[in-house]
Design a protein around this motif. Structure first.
Motif, PDB file in Angstrom:
ATOM      1  N   LEU A  18      -9.237  12.437  17.675  1.00 49.22           N
ATOM      2  CA  LEU A  18      -9.809  11.228  16.981  1.00 49.22           C
ATOM      3  C   LEU A  18      -9.013  10.879  15.990  1.00 49.22           C
ATOM      4  N   GLN A  19      -8.564   9.375  16.073  1.00 47.92           N
ATOM      5  CA  GLN A  19      -7.788   8.866  14.988  1.00 47.92           C
ATOM      6  C   GLN A  19      -8.592   7.946  14.183  1.00 47.92           C
ATOM      7  N   THR A  20      -8.324   7.923  13.032  1.00 47.33           N
ATOM      8  CA  THR A  20      -9.024   7.208  11.969  1.00 47.33           C
ATOM      9  C   THR A  20      -8.169   6.388  10.912  1.00 47.33           C
ATOM     10  N   PRO A  21      -7.282   5.496  11.529  1.00 43.72           N
ATOM     11  CA  PRO A  21      -6.357   4.723  10.876  1.00 43.72           C
ATOM     12  C   PRO A  21      -6.694   4.082   9.611  1.00 43.72           C
ATOM     13  N   LEU A  22      -8.199   3.782   9.353  1.00 45.18           N
ATOM     14  CA  LEU A  22      -8.665   3.258   8.009  1.00 45.18           C
ATOM     15  C   LEU A  22      -9.169   4.279   7.109  1.00 45.18           C
ATOM     16  N   MET A  23      -9.196   5.619   7.420  1.00 47.31           N
ATOM     17  CA  MET A  23      -9.888   6.554   6.656  1.00 47.31           C
ATOM     18  C   MET A  23      -9.488   6.587   5.061  1.00 47.31           C
ATOM     19  N   TRP A  24      -8.222   6.389   4.776  1.00 42.84           N
ATOM     20  CA  TRP A  24      -7.658   6.389   3.476  1.00 42.84           C
ATOM     21  C   TRP A  24      -7.286   5.259   2.815  1.00 42.84           C
ATOM     22  N   ILE A  25      -7.643   4.089   3.613  1.00 43.38           N
ATOM     23  CA  ILE A  25      -7.016   2.886   2.748  1.00 43.38           C
ATOM     24  C   ILE A  25      -8.444   2.106   2.305  1.00 43.38           C
ATOM     25  N   ASP A  26      -8.550   1.117   1.536  1.00 37.60           N
ATOM     26  CA  ASP A  26      -9.731   0.329   1.032  1.00 37.60           C
ATOM     27  C   ASP A  26      -9.705  -0.951   1.880  1.00 37.60           C
ATOM     28  N   LYS A  27     -10.575  -1.975   1.782  1.00 33.26           N
ATOM     29  CA  LYS A  27     -10.764  -2.899   2.370  1.00 33.26           C
ATOM     30  C   LYS A  27      -9.445  -4.107   2.187  1.00 33.26           C
ATOM     31  N   ALA A  28      -8.790  -4.274   0.821  1.00 39.14           N
ATOM     32  CA  ALA A  28      -7.628  -4.908   0.856  1.00 39.14           C
ATOM     33  C   ALA A  28      -6.596  -4.453   1.585  1.00 39.14           C
ATOM     34  N   GLU A  29      -6.579  -3.065   1.546  1.00 42.67           N
ATOM     35  CA  GLU A  29      -5.364  -2.492   2.412  1.00 42.67           C
ATOM     36  C   GLU A  29      -5.570  -2.727   3.986  1.00 42.67           C
ATOM     37  N   THR A  30      -6.834  -2.916   4.320  1.00 42.05           N
ATOM     38  CA  THR A  30      -7.333  -3.033   5.776  1.00 42.05           C
ATOM     39  C   THR A  30      -6.965  -4.660   6.182  1.00 42.05           C
ATOM     40  N   TRP A  31      -7.130  -5.481   5.450  1.00 42.12           N
ATOM     41  CA  TRP A  31      -6.417  -6.771   5.454  1.00 42.12           C
ATOM     42  C   TRP A  31      -5.050  -6.751   5.699  1.00 42.12           C
ATOM     43  N   ALA A  32      -4.498  -6.039   4.646  1.00 33.26           N
ATOM     44  CA  ALA A  32      -2.944  -5.995   4.889  1.00 33.26           C
ATOM     45  C   ALA A  32      -2.253  -5.394   5.851  1.00 33.26           C
ATOM     46  N   LEU A  33      -3.301  -4.226   6.322  1.00 35.95           N
ATOM     47  CA  LEU A  33      -2.675  -3.643   7.946  1.00 35.95           C
ATOM     48  C   LEU A  33      -2.712  -4.769   8.774  1.00 35.95           C
ATOM     49  N   ALA A  34      -3.898  -5.411   8.720  1.00 39.27           N
ATOM     50  CA  ALA A  34      -4.120  -6.407   9.969  1.00 39.27           C
ATOM     51  C   ALA A  34      -2.648  -7.341   9.958  1.00 39.27           C
ATOM     52  N   ARG A  35      -2.480  -7.865   8.717  1.00 46.00           N
ATOM     53  CA  ARG A  35      -1.261  -8.611   8.525  1.00 46.00           C
ATOM     54  C   ARG A  35      -0.097  -7.858   9.065  1.00 46.00           C
ATOM     55  N   THR A  36       0.325  -6.749   8.880  1.00 47.72           N
ATOM     56  CA  THR A  36       1.232  -6.137   9.447  1.00 47.72           C
ATOM     57  C   THR A  36       1.423  -5.814  10.935  1.00 47.72           C
ATOM     58  N   LEU A  37       0.270  -5.663  11.413  1.00 43.25           N
ATOM     59  CA  LEU A  37       0.264  -5.322  12.712  1.00 43.25           C
ATOM     60  C   LEU A  37       0.288  -6.761  13.517  1.00 43.25           C
ATOM     61  N   GLY A  38      -0.297  -7.767  13.174  1.00 45.41           N
ATOM     62  CA  GLY A  38      -0.421  -9.022  13.869  1.00 45.41           C
ATOM     63  C   GLY A  38      -0.155 -10.284  13.075  1.00 45.41           C
ATOM     64  N   GLY A  39       0.409 -10.180  11.904  1.00 43.98           N
ATOM     65  CA  GLY A  39       0.565 -11.530  11.054  1.00 43.98           C
ATOM     66  C   GLY A  39      -0.546 -12.337  10.771  1.00 43.98           C
ATOM     67  N   ASP A  40      -0.552 -13.519  10.425  1.00 45.09           N
ATOM     68  CA  ASP A  40      -1.359 -14.408   9.985  1.00 45.09           C
ATOM     69  C   ASP A  40      -2.277 -14.653  11.173  1.00 45.09           C
TER      70      ASP A  40
END
Ligand code: ZN
Length: 235
Positions: free
Chosen positions: A165-187
């Motif tokens: 079971l993978q939970t990539p968002l477990m220890w990040i907050d909502k701002a970091e979730t937006w930043a993760l999306a940008r890292t993964l797929g850009g703007d």
């Protein structure tokens, strides 16, 4: 049963978190399938945005398009019958006497992860990816890391499996979730999440904000908006 180590099943609701998780899985595994659950949500908007979001992810990257496999929706209407909450019945949003939010659907993530694990095991998908988060959330006990880890053990024992079971968002907050999306797929991915995904508890698709569409006042909207503002301030 031999599970394919480069494959995943993503619990995909059409919201910000599960869309980010799907992009995370597409960046990491060669074969990715999605699963969603219809459980008598008061607002079925999330179910309607799932396919456009999936298509949007495929349009962002040829690699992602090639990796993205079938979607399935499992009807779990019975959950809305036995598990009463503000998401499945016409109850006010707020706090329950025991301190948990009224939007808490007792057993929901336990049931979802269990059904997802059954499907993943049958389809030989090694990783089950869920967008649960302990850091910046309303305090749902079934979103906590210990719950997920305990359930993984129980599922692997009960299914005679070696699922992860993978939970990539477990220890990040909502701002970091937006930043993760940008890292993964850009703007492009950030724009897709803003435009297409749905988070609002009230099912409001009529009001557009810079962080997306929603009522702007419910817990889910406020969390998403605050995360967006912190993300924008940091970029
Ligand atoms: Zn809202």
């Amino acid at each position: 049963m031999n599970l394919d180590p480069s494959s995943a099943l993503v619990l995909f609701s059409g919201g910000q978190d599960s869309t980010t998780c799907l992009a995370w899985a597409l960046s990491r595994y060669r074969r990715v399938e999605t699963i969603g659950f219809a459980y008598g949500q008061r607002h079925a908007v999330e179910m309607e945005v799932r396919e456009p979001v999936r298509r949007g992810l495929g349009a962002l990257s040829a690699d992602w398009a090639a990796r993205l496999g079938p979607d399935r929706v499992v009807p779990l209407d019975v959950l809305g019958e036995v598990s009463v909450s503000a998401l499945t019945a016409d109850l006010p949003l707020g706090t329950r006497p025991d301190g948990l939010p009224s939007t808490f659907v007792p057993g929901r993530n336990l049931v979802f992860l269990t059904f997802a694990a059954i499907v993943a095991n049958q389809r030989r998908l090694k990783h089950v990816v869920a967008g649960v988060c302990e850091t910046d959330f309303s305090g749902y006990p079934d979103c906590r890391d210990d719950t997920v880890k305990a359930l993984q053990v129980a599922l692997n024992l009960g299914l005679e499996a070696r699922l992860a079971l993978q939970t990539p968002l477990m220890w990040i907050d909502k701002a970091e979730t937006w930043a993760l999306a940008r890292t993964l797929g850009g703007d492009g991915l950030v724009d897709l999440i803003v435009e297409r995904t749905h988070t609002c508890y009230l099912g409001d698709r009529s009001r557009r904000h810079d962080w997306g569409v929603g009522c702007g006042a419910c817990d889910a909207c406020r969390l998403r908006a605050a995360g967006w503002q912190r993300y924008r301030a940091g970029t």
